[in-house]
Design an enzyme around this catalytic site. Structure first.
Site, PDB file in Angstrom:
ATOM      1  N   THR A  55      -1.633   2.838   4.494  1.00 13.42           N
ATOM      2  CA  THR A  55      -1.017   4.340   4.291  1.00 13.42           C
ATOM      3  C   THR A  55      -0.092   4.296   5.817  1.00 13.42           C
ATOM      4  OG1 THR A  55      -2.340   4.773   3.226  1.00 13.42           O
ATOM      5  CG2 THR A  55      -1.397   6.867   4.798  1.00 13.42           C
ATOM      6  N   SER A 102       0.622  -1.324   0.058  1.00 10.17           N
ATOM      7  CA  SER A 102      -0.255   0.147   0.305  1.00 10.17           C
ATOM      8  C   SER A 102       0.876   1.289   0.318  1.00 10.17           C
ATOM      9  CB  SER A 102      -1.124  -0.127   1.105  1.00 10.17           C
ATOM     10  OG  SER A 102      -1.537  -0.961   1.351  1.00 10.17           O
ATOM     11  N   THR A 127      -5.119   6.920   8.505  1.00 10.95           N
ATOM     12  CA  THR A 127      -4.770   5.226   7.842  1.00 10.95           C
ATOM     13  C   THR A 127      -6.425   5.293   7.687  1.00 10.95           C
ATOM     14  OG1 THR A 127      -3.936   3.839   6.963  1.00 10.95           O
ATOM     15  CG2 THR A 127      -3.913   4.184   9.319  1.00 10.95           C
ATOM     16  N   GLY A 128      -6.675   4.963   6.209  1.00  9.36           N
ATOM     17  CA  GLY A 128      -7.880   4.193   6.415  1.00  9.36           C
ATOM     18  C   GLY A 128      -8.665   4.679   5.270  1.00  9.36           C
ATOM     19  N   ARG A 178      -8.284   8.594  -8.609  1.00 10.96           N
ATOM     20  CA  ARG A 178      -8.896   8.789  -7.211  1.00 10.96           C
ATOM     21  C   ARG A 178      -7.661   8.999  -6.336  1.00 10.96           C
ATOM     22  NH1 ARG A 178      -7.086   6.272  -2.410  1.00 10.96           N
ATOM     23  NH2 ARG A 178      -9.448   6.766  -0.774  1.00 10.96           N
ATOM     24  N   VAL A 179      -8.465  10.465  -6.021  1.00 15.51           N
ATOM     25  CA  VAL A 179      -7.273  10.319  -4.413  1.00 15.51           C
ATOM     26  C   VAL A 179      -7.976  10.522  -3.699  1.00 15.51           C
ATOM     27  CG1 VAL A 179      -5.479  13.088  -3.756  1.00 15.51           C
ATOM     28  CG2 VAL A 179      -5.826  12.013  -6.199  1.00 15.51           C
ATOM     29  N   GLY A 180      -7.474   9.709  -2.577  1.00 12.05           N
ATOM     30  CA  GLY A 180      -7.454   9.492  -1.137  1.00 12.05           C
ATOM     31  C   GLY A 180      -7.158  11.039  -0.294  1.00 12.05           C
ATOM     32  N   ASP A 181      -7.620  10.680   1.480  1.00 15.14           N
ATOM     33  CA  ASP A 181      -6.758  12.207   2.343  1.00 15.14           C
ATOM     34  C   ASP A 181      -5.795  12.650   2.228  1.00 15.14           C
ATOM     35  OD1 ASP A 181      -6.843   8.518   3.257  1.00 15.14           O
ATOM     36  OD2 ASP A 181      -6.021   9.719   5.344  1.00 15.14           O
ATOM     37  N   THR A 193       1.365   6.991   0.039  1.00 16.22           N
ATOM     38  CA  THR A 193       0.776   5.293   0.504  1.00 16.22           C
ATOM     39  C   THR A 193       0.392   5.755  -1.542  1.00 16.22           C
ATOM     40  OG1 THR A 193      -1.877   4.522   0.801  1.00 16.22           O
ATOM     41  CG2 THR A 193      -1.473   6.714   0.176  1.00 16.22           C
ATOM     42  N   GLY A 197     -10.131   6.622   2.673  1.00 17.45           N
ATOM     43  CA  GLY A 197      -9.622   8.310   3.188  1.00 17.45           C
ATOM     44  C   GLY A 197     -11.067   8.906   2.123  1.00 17.45           C
TER      45      GLY A 197
HETATM   46  N1  ASP Z   1      -6.233   6.166   3.059  1.00 18.04           N
HETATM   47  C1  ASP Z   1      -5.430   5.749   2.249  1.00 18.04           C
HETATM   48  C2  ASP Z   1      -6.555   6.105   1.325  1.00 18.04           C
HETATM   49  O1  ASP Z   1      -7.734   6.029   1.578  1.00 18.04           O
HETATM   50  C3  ASP Z   1      -5.916   4.459   2.169  1.00 18.04           C
HETATM   51  C4  ASP Z   1      -4.724   4.089   3.173  1.00 18.04           C
HETATM   52  O2  ASP Z   1      -5.111   4.303   4.172  1.00 18.04           O
HETATM   53  O3  ASP Z   1      -4.158   2.811   2.961  1.00 18.04           O
HETATM   54  O4  ASP Z   1      -6.082   6.218  -0.061  1.00 18.04           O
END
Ligand code: ASP
Length: 320
Positions: free
Chosen positions: A181, A79, A232-233, A209-212, A199, A235
């Site tokens: 992450t 990841s 992490t989680g 797609r862009v996460g947090d 990440t 996003g």
């Molecule tokens: N937070 C990350 C995302 O949503 C994923 C992760 O924590 O591995 O992109």
């Protein structure tokens, strides 16, 4: 990681002899400085590297960057960085951000392809440009202009897994659960706070797609006067509530790190109108006093805590 990736025992054995198990809820303690705290079991190797770099160079920013590079370079980590899971089109797109509490400067990259250390590119955005966030081709062009070396990020193993997923003709964006992450925050003996987050994002995410993780206040936030928080989680659940910004603000108003992380999860659960078990959000935080803590909704979540005389894996407060 919230389903099946590493067993806890295996992970503890793999990272270090110094590791130890601490019961859930214990993770809110006084710690001496320097202090490094990172997400997941692999965060221990990163925090150790950060401490080593800080002790050798005295630079907290180098410590954060080089610590996170350890996770980015780890092929077993699916990841983060090289070896990370690709998006739905089979392309590895990386996200990262870097923030310096002393100057309130920050840099981020999102959807970066073919560069194994997005954390370093993010730091360079902070240091060499007037901008905060570069995305996609623009981020890659910037990385190239700064002399970063290109590399294929998709490993054979990840390619095979992606092909197997694709062969089942999944709905777009229907990714199997996977998140791991690295968010790493540090405090040196002078009270300097900094952090970074890196990440490959959710496995088989929609292209673009862009996460947090590269979003300030999402995957990471650092306030030089208060503290720092990382996430992490899933996003989307973190971003909609500016999770790490919220945690830092809760600490500003007097909460301890674990209390602040827990309060953020409670707030998010209320806003999202979802059961806790569906949130998959996990936080860590440190404050300027050198206190650390964390809370999460995933039973497998753990954090690495490293000071000059200890290196442990801790179970953060589990919100159920
Ligand atoms: N937070 C990350 C995302 O949503 C994923 C992760 O924590 O591995 O992109």
């Amino acid at each position: 990681m919230f389903l099946n990736r590493r067993t806890f025992t295996a992970s503890v054995g793999a990272v270090a002899g110094l590791s130890q198990l601490i019961p859930i809820g214990r993770a809110n303690a006084n710690a001496s400085t320097p202090l490094f705290v990172a997400t997941w079991n692999f965060g221990l190797a990163s925090c150790r590297k950060s401490l080593e770099v800080l002790q050798q160079s005295g630079s907290l920013l180098d410590a954060v960057e080089l610590g996170i590079q350890v996770a980015e370079a780890d092929l077993k980590n699916d990841s983060v960085g090289v070896g990370g899971a690709p998006n739905a089109d089979g392309v590895v797109q990386l996200d990262a951000c870097f923030m310096d509490g002393a100057t309130h400067r920050a840099g981020s990259v999102a959807g970066l392809e073919n560069y194994p250390h997005p954390i370093s590119v993010a730091r360079r955005v902070m240091e060499k440009t007037k901008h905060v966030l570069l995305v996609g081709d623009g981020a890659a062009a910037f990385a190239q202009s700064q002399g970063f070396k290109k590399q294929e990020l998709l490993t054979e193993e990840q390619k095979k897994k992606w092909e197997a997923w694709k062969s089942k003709q999944p709905a777009p964006g229907a990714a199997p659960p996977n998140h791991d992450t690295i968010a790493l925050v540090g405090l040196d003996a002078n009270g300097h706070l900094a952090g970074g987050c890196s990440t490959s994002g959710l496995a088989y995410k929609l292209a673009g797609r862009v996460g947090d993780s590269p979003i300030l206040g999402g995957g990471l936030y650092v306030d030089g006067e208060v503290g720092a928080a990382g996430a992490t989680g899933i996003g989307e659940n973190i971003m909609r509530s500016c999770g790490t910004f919220l945690i830092v603000e809760f600490m500003r108003n007097g909460m301890e790190p674990t209390q602040a992380c827990k309060a953020a999860i409670d707030r998010i659960a209320k806003s999202e109108r979802k059961p806790i078990s569906e949130l998959h959000i996990n936080f860590l935080a440190i404050d300027k006093k050198g206190r650390w803590g964390g809370a999460g909704t995933d039973n497998s979540y753990e954090i690495a805590v490293v000071t000059s005389n200890s290196a442990t894996l801790e179970k953060p407060f589990l919100v159920k």
